[in-house]
Design an enzyme around this catalytic site. Structure first.
Site, PDB file in Angstrom:
ATOM      1  CE  LYS A 229      12.951  28.125  -5.694  1.00  0.00           C
ATOM      2  NZ  LYS A 229      13.526  26.973  -6.402  1.00  0.00           N
TER       3      LYS A 229
ATOM      4  N   PRO B 222      15.732  30.371   1.999  1.00  0.00           N
ATOM      5  CG  PRO B 222      16.272  32.239   3.331  1.00  0.00           C
ATOM      6  CD  PRO B 222      16.165  30.735   3.369  1.00  0.00           C
TER       7      PRO B 222
ATOM      8  N   GLY C  57      17.573  21.200 -12.057  1.00  0.00           N
ATOM      9  CA  GLY C  57      17.685  20.710 -13.438  1.00  0.00           C
ATOM     10  C   GLY C  57      18.160  21.798 -14.391  1.00  0.00           C
TER      11      GLY C  57
HETATM   12  C1  FAD Z   1       9.189  15.648 -12.537  1.00  0.00           C
HETATM   13  C2  FAD Z   1      10.224  16.663 -12.911  1.00  0.00           C
HETATM   14  C3  FAD Z   1      10.212  17.913 -12.311  1.00  0.00           C
HETATM   15  C4  FAD Z   1      11.210  18.848 -12.633  1.00  0.00           C
HETATM   16  N1  FAD Z   1      11.213  20.042 -11.998  1.00  0.00           N
HETATM   17  C5  FAD Z   1      12.218  20.917 -12.248  1.00  0.00           C
HETATM   18  C6  FAD Z   1      12.251  22.178 -11.608  1.00  0.00           C
HETATM   19  O1  FAD Z   1      11.359  22.548 -10.850  1.00  0.00           O
HETATM   20  N2  FAD Z   1      13.289  22.996 -11.886  1.00  0.00           N
HETATM   21  C7  FAD Z   1      14.285  22.652 -12.751  1.00  0.00           C
HETATM   22  O2  FAD Z   1      15.230  23.423 -12.935  1.00  0.00           O
HETATM   23  N3  FAD Z   1      14.251  21.479 -13.403  1.00  0.00           N
HETATM   24  C8  FAD Z   1      13.236  20.613 -13.179  1.00  0.00           C
HETATM   25  N4  FAD Z   1      13.201  19.437 -13.850  1.00  0.00           N
HETATM   26  C9  FAD Z   1      14.203  19.190 -14.876  1.00  0.00           C
HETATM   27  C10 FAD Z   1      13.787  19.911 -16.144  1.00  0.00           C
HETATM   28  O3  FAD Z   1      12.494  19.544 -16.517  1.00  0.00           O
HETATM   29  C11 FAD Z   1      14.732  19.546 -17.252  1.00  0.00           C
HETATM   30  O4  FAD Z   1      16.042  19.738 -16.811  1.00  0.00           O
HETATM   31  C12 FAD Z   1      14.510  20.415 -18.452  1.00  0.00           C
HETATM   32  O5  FAD Z   1      13.165  20.443 -18.824  1.00  0.00           O
HETATM   33  C13 FAD Z   1      15.320  19.953 -19.620  1.00  0.00           C
HETATM   34  O6  FAD Z   1      14.784  18.843 -20.238  1.00  0.00           O
HETATM   35  P1  FAD Z   1      15.504  18.374 -21.564  1.00  0.00           P
HETATM   36  O7  FAD Z   1      15.471  19.470 -22.541  1.00  0.00           O
HETATM   37  O8  FAD Z   1      16.821  17.794 -21.183  1.00  0.00           O
HETATM   38  O9  FAD Z   1      14.612  17.145 -22.062  1.00  0.00           O
HETATM   39  P2  FAD Z   1      13.154  17.100 -22.728  1.00  0.00           P
HETATM   40  O10 FAD Z   1      12.276  18.189 -22.272  1.00  0.00           O
HETATM   41  O11 FAD Z   1      12.696  15.692 -22.499  1.00  0.00           O
HETATM   42  O12 FAD Z   1      13.410  17.331 -24.267  1.00  0.00           O
HETATM   43  C14 FAD Z   1      13.850  16.299 -25.125  1.00  0.00           C
HETATM   44  C15 FAD Z   1      13.818  16.789 -26.552  1.00  0.00           C
HETATM   45  O13 FAD Z   1      14.420  15.802 -27.378  1.00  0.00           O
HETATM   46  C16 FAD Z   1      13.638  15.634 -28.529  1.00  0.00           C
HETATM   47  N5  FAD Z   1      13.868  14.289 -29.065  1.00  0.00           N
HETATM   48  C17 FAD Z   1      13.892  13.107 -28.405  1.00  0.00           C
HETATM   49  N6  FAD Z   1      14.114  12.100 -29.257  1.00  0.00           N
HETATM   50  C18 FAD Z   1      14.246  12.658 -30.483  1.00  0.00           C
HETATM   51  C19 FAD Z   1      14.481  12.139 -31.787  1.00  0.00           C
HETATM   52  N7  FAD Z   1      14.631  10.828 -32.028  1.00  0.00           N
HETATM   53  N8  FAD Z   1      14.537  12.994 -32.829  1.00  0.00           N
HETATM   54  C20 FAD Z   1      14.410  14.335 -32.633  1.00  0.00           C
HETATM   55  N9  FAD Z   1      14.185  14.881 -31.420  1.00  0.00           N
HETATM   56  C21 FAD Z   1      14.104  14.045 -30.374  1.00  0.00           C
HETATM   57  C22 FAD Z   1      12.204  15.855 -28.064  1.00  0.00           C
HETATM   58  O14 FAD Z   1      11.354  16.178 -29.131  1.00  0.00           O
HETATM   59  C23 FAD Z   1      12.415  17.035 -27.102  1.00  0.00           C
HETATM   60  O15 FAD Z   1      12.409  18.232 -27.842  1.00  0.00           O
HETATM   61  C24 FAD Z   1      12.204  18.518 -13.569  1.00  0.00           C
HETATM   62  C25 FAD Z   1      12.190  17.272 -14.192  1.00  0.00           C
HETATM   63  C26 FAD Z   1      11.220  16.347 -13.867  1.00  0.00           C
HETATM   64  C27 FAD Z   1      11.257  14.996 -14.526  1.00  0.00           C
END
Ligand code: FAD
Length: 512
Positions: free
Chosen positions: A75, A93, A357
């Protein structure tokens, strides 16, 4: 001494935290990560920020090793389409503006440039590589910008002196799996189970997390990586969440994974195309595109959004399953409370525009290592970490609001509303200034948030929020050096386009 850390959640945030803590502290700190097999990861998040190379370098991972395993691509920036008028586009960019006689090339463009030619293609080299779909690396692996290659070792965001010219696109699930292997190999205990209850002591500090099948997991420090639900930080500790919905209305997304028919070509950039009630991303991975529509449900329904997305990116492919996602936009008042630190979506999210994110995750973990507590739990460390994390998010929030305010588009209720919605006072002052002069270090958001003045100016100029007149001072400076620099940009761009392989060709080679 803090000897054990329990991470709840195995998304990108959980596994980035686990692997980074292992890289930083090795065996001196025990790390356990528990993730649910029932609660799936968010499954999007495929475009990143140029600073991510520090993260992989810190882990000692070579790009040629991990990128092919994660369906990765390059990218060089973001291409914004239709934000001001149908058919118009420009690039943001990863390239700083050159400076001539103390003034940026964008200043000189306002004075000398052909206003019929887009400023981004006059002022940057990288935009030519985007147009020609070039790889940032030669077939021998060397980078097109001299002096920036080679491992940065255990460096952090604070050491980023030069602008690295690219970020990555990748399959976020594959990255989480890759980092899980890395972390487990280095001693992270991996528990697959549901956390059913969070135990607290008499002070309200977290004492353990109770799993359904593996009993209680105890630790000194707990990291909440449970995504938007904020199981520890919000649901258990009652941490206050500050919504940004008043200024950033997009609260939903619908995503599609679209196989690419044309497999011998690949864009080395993310596309963000304005749509009727938000914008549509296109993220080219090695064999498919990730697409999604980020929108506000004040203006269209999820069904309408899905239809608009399918028509735009996958006509005739109604078989592809759509993933509808509700987004929590904002940040915690404090993402570190007592002995719990939230990282990832449980901490903050400002919508996917500008792909921040994963950058927020990287920043939060680096700061956690820098402000890692000991048994005294010095509140100053916690306060400073909270302050830095909040500033990074608030700065990006302002920068994103600028995108909507500066865009000229006003053809639907959504875009009309974007022009009159409230905005942070500080941003209003910055935009007023930008109507007269380009912004600089003194006049962009004043704390670290990942974006430099060149980004703020690129967005304003690209979206059409252009200073009314060039800087008067430039009338008094001989423009010869600036003209020569514009010529150099053109020559450098032409030479790079001629020398570099296509993005697809290079990635096909490293993918074997
Ligand atoms: C529409 C969208 C587009 C995005 N695009 C981008 C992008 O282009 N670039 C970028 O940098 N970021 C992007 N992001 C942000 C990025 O997806 C997140 O920052 C990143 O994936 C981190 O997610 P997370 O690990 O915080 O949460 P999640 O992926 O939701 O993980 C949550 C974890 O918690 C666990 N969990 C939940 N409850 C329990 C429980 N009770 N017991 C045990 N485990 C549990 C689940 O199993 C999972 O493993 C985007 C987000 C969205 C919503």
């Amino acid at each position: 001494m803090i000897r054990s850390v329990v991470i709840v959640g195995g998304g990108t945030a959980g596994w980035m935290t686990a692997s980074y803590l292992k890289a930083a502290f090795g065996e001196r700190v025990d790390v356990t990560l528990v993730e649910s097999a029932q609660v799936s990861r968010i499954g999007v998040g495929e475009a990143t920020f140029s600073t991510l190379r520090h993260f992989f370098d810190y882990l000692g991972l070579d790009e040629a090793e991990w990128l092919p395993k994660c369906a990765g691509g390059y990218k060089l920036g973001i291409r914004f389409e239709n934000w001001s008028a149908p058919g118009e586009y420009f690039y943001h960019p990863f390239e700083r503006l050159r400076v001539v006689d103390g003034f940026s090339l964008a200043d000189w463009w306002l004075r000398l440039g052909d206003r019929n030619r887009p400023f981004d293609r006059e002022c940057f080299v990288t935009t030519a590589l985007c147009e020609a779909k070039r790889s940032p690396r030669m077939m021998d692996g060397s980078l097109f910008v001299a002096g920036l290659d080679g491992s940065l070792g255990r460096s952090t965001l604070a050491e980023q002196r030069a602008q690295f010219p690219y970020a990555y696109h990748f399959d976020a699930d594959a990255v989480a799996r890759f980092l899980a292997d890395y972390a487990v190999e280095r001693g992270v205990r991996h528990v697959i189970d549901n956390v059913a209850h969070i135990g607290q002591d008499e002070r309200g500090w977290i004492s353990h997390v109770r799993t359904e099948a593996h009993g209680d997991l105890t630790g000194d420090l707990f990291v909440d990586c449970t995504g938007f639900r904020g199981l520890l930080i919000n649901q258990t500790l009652g941490g206050e969440f500050i919504s940004f919905q008043d200024v950033l209305p997009n609260n939903r997304a619908v995503a599609l994974r679209v196989p690419r028919d044309e497999v011998t070509e690949m864009n080395p950039y993310t596309t963000a195309a304005a749509a009727s009630a938000g914008w549509i991303w296109t993220i080219p991975l090695f064999r498919r595109n990730g697409n999604g529509y980020v929108y506000s449900d004040e203006f269209i329904t999820p069904e309408q959004a899905e239809r608009e997305l399918r028509e735009a990116v996958a006509p005739g492919r109604d078989d592809l399953p759509a993933n509808h996602i509700r987004m929590r936009i904002g940040r915690n008042q404090e993402s570190w409370i007592n002995n719990c630190v939230a990282v990832g979506l449980s901490s903050a999210f400002v919508e996917p525009l500008e792909s921040t994110g994963i950058f927020f995750i990287q920043h939060a973990i680096e700061q956690l290592v820098k402000y890692f507590p000991d048994e005294r739990w010095d509140p100053t460390l916690r306060r400073e970490w909270n302050r830095r994390v909040a500033h990074a998010v608030d700065g990006v929030k302002e920068f994103l609001v600028l995108h909507y305010r500066s865009a000229r588009r006003e053809d639907t209720p959504y875009w009309k509303e974007a022009k009159v919605r409230t905005m942070p006072d500080a941003l209003a002052a910055r935009l007023e200034l930008a109507g007269s002069v380009l912004l600089d270090e003194e006049t962009v958001y004043p704390h670290f948030h990942g974006f430099e003045p060149y980004s703020w100016n690129t967005m304003n100029l690209g979206l059409g929020n252009v200073p009314a007149a060039p800087r008067p001072a430039l009338e008094h400076i001989d423009p010869a050096a600036a003209r020569a620099e514009f010529a150099r940009v053109r020559a450098d761009a032409a030479a790079m386009v001629a020398a570099l392989p296509s993005c697809y060709e290079y990635l096909a080679a490293i993918n074997g």
